[in-house]
Design an enzyme around this catalytic site. Structure first.
Site, PDB file in Angstrom:
ATOM      1  CB  SER A  39      -0.846  -0.052   1.157  1.00  0.00           C
ATOM      2  OG  SER A  39      -0.057   0.289   2.304  1.00  0.00           O
ATOM      3  CE  LYS A  83      -3.420   2.278   4.646  1.00  0.00           C
ATOM      4  NZ  LYS A  83      -2.825   1.155   3.842  1.00  0.00           N
TER       5      LYS A  83
END
Lengths: 190, 171
Positions: A39, A83
């Protein structure tokens, strides 16, 4: 006999104190840990990358737009995610023009996706929350699925990374094990 | 040499501080309850100046299977991570719950690893009706017993007050 027990107790108490000391440092000061998953490509590799995280940014203190953070996954407290913050409290976010939001849609509704609607789905990030997305938008489970993230789940900010696939010393770049800083990527276009 | 001995002992005491911090963070702790949102279960007496102190069990408290309906939990507020709220769990994961006024929908389905929390004093409580269902990752601990003041020993925390029958069938 008695002295053996005493020696064991002493070793045990040293071990307990050392483990707890490391745990406290990991919780409140600094952590060096492995990351996995696609990710955050290209910032972090999918495997064998290790990151340096500062814990003084715990609970989202002084975190800014564009910072890379480690947080507990809202839908599973046993997992942690890495993230980038792409929305601060009060910001209005266009959720995802490419696929729209799945936040209030059932899997059975997939046929009814209206392409125009995807460009019109906005969310206002509530107080005390941040909007997080992975750098690799097409392969990332993030705020687009689990909605904005409460700041209380943020565990720290990532400041640098090492890649142990690289040689110990790569002279041309002048770094150890592919050491690189991970900074704020936010560019204000106004 | 007495000063050398004192130095040695203070050093040994210092090395145990991380152990105590770890236990307080991960196993058990005490917490002071402020405010009226859990009346009549906690801070029962309106006049009394002293607040209730509760014993907090923290080990594995973030796991969804350890959080049951009618448990009292302390959690970091989703609206402000520096505040800790104390509320009662009214719905666990996969439940459907009838909501109250500030919440925009009348029935809500609680997602995986989330809980629905409400105060016992329904009308003086900032709870899930304001901020939605709560991720179990924000849970700090479970209140087990009132430990202070002594007159409140043995208070029954499982006694469920507040809104009743708010579970419903899935939409």
């Amino acid at each position: 006999m008695n002295s053996t027990i005493q020696a064991w107790l002493k070793t045990g108490s040293y071990a307990v104190r050392a483990v707890c000391f490391v745990h406290i440092i990991h919780t409140y000061v600094y952590e060096f840990t492995e990351t996995r998953g696609e990710s955050m490509l290209p910032t972090l590799a999918a495997s064998n990358d290790y990151v340096h995280a500062f814990k003084k940014y715990k609970d989202g203190k002084n975190c800014k737009m564009g910072d890379c953070i480690v947080a507990v996954k809202p839908s599973d407290p046993d997992h942690r995610v890495c993230k980038r913050i792409t929305g601060m409290p009060g910001d209005v976010i266009l959720v995802d023009p490419s696929m729209g939001t799945q936040l209030d849609r059932l899997p059975s509704d997939v046929d009814e996706i209206d392409e125009d609607e995807n460009f019109n789905t906005y969310i206002k990030v509530p107080k005390g929350h941040v909007w997080v997305t992975g750098d690799n938008l097409s392969h990332s489970l993030d705020s687009r699925t689990y909605n904005s993230l409460p700041m209380g789940l943020i565990r720290g900010k990532i400041v640098a990374a090492n890649d142990f696939n690289q040689p110990f010393w790569s002279g041309s770049k002048g770094n150890f094990w592919g050491f690189r800083k991970i900074g704020n990527s936010f560019v204000n276009e106004d | 040499m007495p000063s050398q001995k004192a130095f040695r002992y203070s050093l040994i005491t210092l090395t145990w501080i991380p152990v105590i911090m770890t236990i307080n963070d991960n196993v058990c702790h005490v917490a002071k309850i402020e405010g009226s949102s859990m009346r009549p279960t906690l801070n029962a007496n309106e006049r009394s100046i002293s607040s209730d102190w509760v014993f907090l069990w923290k080990f594995n408290c973030k796991k969804a299977f350890n959080l049951n309906r009618d448990d009292i939990i302390l959690f970091k507020s989703p609206m402000d991570p520096n505040k800790v709220y104390c509320k009662r769990i009214k719905g666990i994961q996969y439940d459907s719950v009838k909501t109250r006024h500030p919440y925009p929908r009348s029935v809500v389905n609680i997602p995986r690893n989330h809980v629905w929390v409400e105060g016992d004093n329904v009308f003086h409580s900032v709870d899930s009706n304001n901020f939605g269902s709560l991720s179990t990752g924000l849970v700090v601990g479970k209140a087990i017993k009132v430990i202070w003041p002594p007159s409140r020993w043995g208070a029954d925390l499982q006694l469920s007050t507040g809104r009743q029958n708010i579970l419903t069938t899935r939409e």
